[in-house]
Design an enzyme around this catalytic site. Structure first.
Site, PDB file in Angstrom:
ATOM      1  N   ASP A  82      -2.502   6.225  -3.353  1.00 18.04           N
ATOM      2  CA  ASP A  82      -1.374   5.576  -2.705  1.00 18.04           C
ATOM      3  C   ASP A  82      -0.876   4.448  -3.610  1.00 18.04           C
ATOM      4  O   ASP A  82      -1.348   4.283  -4.730  1.00 18.04           O
ATOM      5  CB  ASP A  82      -1.758   5.068  -1.315  1.00 18.04           C
ATOM      6  CG  ASP A  82      -2.878   4.042  -1.349  1.00 18.04           C
ATOM      7  OD1 ASP A  82      -3.650   4.028  -2.336  1.00 18.04           O
ATOM      8  OD2 ASP A  82      -2.987   3.230  -0.407  1.00 18.04           O
ATOM      9  N   ASP A 101      -1.172   1.233  -3.874  1.00 14.20           N
ATOM     10  CA  ASP A 101      -2.053   0.212  -4.448  1.00 14.20           C
ATOM     11  C   ASP A 101      -3.424   0.761  -4.830  1.00 14.20           C
ATOM     12  O   ASP A 101      -4.305   0.018  -5.247  1.00 14.20           O
ATOM     13  CB  ASP A 101      -2.204  -0.978  -3.505  1.00 14.20           C
ATOM     14  CG  ASP A 101      -3.003  -0.675  -2.253  1.00 14.20           C
ATOM     15  OD1 ASP A 101      -3.089   0.511  -1.867  1.00 14.20           O
ATOM     16  OD2 ASP A 101      -3.530  -1.618  -1.637  1.00 14.20           O
ATOM     17  N   SER A 111       0.817  -1.205   0.000  1.00 18.66           N
ATOM     18  CA  SER A 111       0.000   0.000   0.000  1.00 18.66           C
ATOM     19  C   SER A 111       0.857   1.263   0.000  1.00 18.66           C
ATOM     20  O   SER A 111       1.641   1.493  -0.912  1.00 18.66           O
ATOM     21  CB  SER A 111      -0.961  -0.047   1.197  1.00 18.66           C
ATOM     22  OG  SER A 111      -1.899   0.986   1.157  1.00 18.66           O
ATOM     23  N   ASP A 123      -6.038   1.877  -3.266  1.00 26.73           N
ATOM     24  CA  ASP A 123      -7.290   1.602  -2.577  1.00 26.73           C
ATOM     25  C   ASP A 123      -7.790   2.832  -1.824  1.00 26.73           C
ATOM     26  O   ASP A 123      -8.803   2.783  -1.142  1.00 26.73           O
ATOM     27  CB  ASP A 123      -7.171   0.397  -1.635  1.00 26.73           C
ATOM     28  CG  ASP A 123      -6.196   0.602  -0.481  1.00 26.73           C
ATOM     29  OD1 ASP A 123      -5.462   1.617  -0.490  1.00 26.73           O
ATOM     30  OD2 ASP A 123      -6.146  -0.259   0.413  1.00 26.73           O
TER      31      ASP A 123
END
Length: 444
Positions: free
Chosen positions: A239, A241, A102, A243
């Site tokens: 960010d 990843d 992340s 999400d």
């Protein structure tokens, strides 16, 4: 021993704490657990990753672990976490594996698991997988070994889904998107352009080493500067990843997750999508969000910190919107986990539909000054039971009345107590927080 799985999968220093051997073991155990739960067919797993250099190594280990236990693998390549969750559901897979840390620095990596339908695994299943990792098991041979194939146009399938659920075209909007040199470096600019926006992309050139490096949702200075430089209507920062997302208005002011939720809640109330006129947030959401929602006739329910607890509350009540101040926002009708691209598209659609600048839309909520102090303690449990701490908290709450609040929260991983105070002015919040921190630190 400490539990292997945290609130967001397994995470650590790649090739240090998180080794290929551990990744292989987790994946093989997950496949065995799935096979035992449903013996009607060979398990199928979708595997994706962010562009960290270590992701290539860990992807190989995960694929080997899954196939060695008899699961077939659909390899999706570099994709946002929510895209992997979407593909699990869309392709009818039994499990999804996302290799990502992340927003963490590049040397870290992690493994997130999704169940059938794209939902995060319950704690009980994670515990079962952890238990299986320590057991010897029979390995299939011959035709029983799992097979591997690549998902055709994985990114395109995900972007097409996003476009279908975006309620309004974005023509006329100019947006800067900071991709954090992460998993959304292709998908985010593509989705926003195809939705009609003029897109200026920054930090969209991942090389395996530069993910989250001074950019993205944890470093907003560059997207703020780019919005001002290009005269954009707004900026979006993801960010590693993707999400989550945070936003920046045309003046370069940050629009955080609480404000994004406020804008989306009002939009969904207007469109009839906001189930029971209810929004789910966490205990860390700013008091300003509570006030804004109350004035708008929207009930605000609070969950513990962590997107999995927001998801649990959303599923339990059948609610349509929830999230965190950090920019994790979940719209369960369209995604099973936090989706930064979906969030950004819905936010931009509201700007486009109303013709109202983001600053004005976000102005429905006034963020109260918030001060957070981390206090090192010898016993977190003793702090919670201490009479002097309870008395000090009560005194501060009485002083603040309806214009502020206090939250004391023990760290989940360290001997720390987080003292958070919100008040009408920063000076009041700082004074109260330091006073309480002094009382907490004196507990023995």
């Amino acid at each position: 021993m400490a539990r292997l799985f945290g609130t967001d999968g397994v995470r650590g220093l790649a090739n240090g704490d998180l080794t290929p051997e551990l990744a292989l073991s987790i994946a093989a155990a997950a496949a065995r657990v799935l096979a035992e739960h449903d013996r009607s067919h060979r398990p199928v797993a979708v595997v994706g990753r962010d562009p960290r250099a270590s992701g290539e190594m860990l992807e190989a280990a995960v694929v080997a672990g899954l196939t060695s236990a008899g699961a077939d693998v659909l390899r999706a390549g570099v994709l946002p976490t929510p895209a992997v969750a979407h593909l699990v559901a869309a392709l009818g897979a039994d499990v999804g594996v996302m290799i990502s840390a992340s927003h963490n620095p590049m040397p870290d990596n992690g493994i997130k698991l999704f169940a059938a339908g794209g939902h995060k695994l319950p704690d009980a299943v994670e515990d079962e997988i952890e238990q299986k990792m320590g057991e010897r098991s029979h390995r299939p041979t011959g035709a029983g070994v799992g097979r591997v194939r690549d998902v055709e146009d994985a990114e395109g399938q995900y972007v097409q889904h996003l476009l279908k659920v975006t309620p309004h075209r974005l023509e006329g909007l100019k947006v800067v998107v900071d991709c954090a040199n992460g998993a959304a470096s292709v998908a985010a600019p593509d989705a926003y352009r195809r939705a009609g926006a003029e897109v200026i992309e920054i930090h969209a050139g991942p090389d395996g080493l530069n993910i989250n490096d001074g950019c993205g949702s944890t470093h907003l200075d560059q997207v703020r500067a780019a919005v001002l430089l290009h005269g954009a209507d707004l900026g979006i920062a993801h960010d590693g990843d993707a999400d989550r997302c945070l936003a920046v208005d045309a003046k370069g002011d940050v629009v955080d997750g609480d404000q994004i939720m406020a804008v989306l809640a009002l939009a969904m109330k207007d469109s009839g999508e906001l189930t029971d006129n209810t929004l789910v947030a966490t205990v860390m959401s700013n008091l300003g969000l509570h006030i804004a929602m109350r004035e708008a006739g929207i009930e605000l329910k609070t969950a513990a910190v962590g997107d999995r607890y927001v998801l649990e509350e959303l599923r339990a009540g059948g609610y349509a919107l929830g999230g965190e101040q950090s920019g994790h926002v979940v719209l369960p009708a369209h995604a099973t986990t936090g989706d930064g691209l979906l969030t950004a598209l819905r936010l931009m659609a509201r700007v486009s539909e109303t013709g109202t600048p983001l600053a004005e839309l976000a102005g429905v909520m006034r963020r109260l000054p918030q001060v957070l102090v981390n206090v090192v303690v010898t016993d977190k449990a003793a702090v919670a039971q201490d009479a002097a701490v309870r008395e000090a908290v009560a005194d501060v709450e009485a002083e603040l009345g309806d214009t502020g609040r206090v939250l004391l929260r023990p760290s989940g991983t360290e001997q720390l107590v987080r003292v958070m105070v919100e008040a009408a002015t920063h000076e009041l919040a700082e004074s109260a927080a330091q006073r309480l921190a002094g009382v907490v630190s004196a507990v023995r």
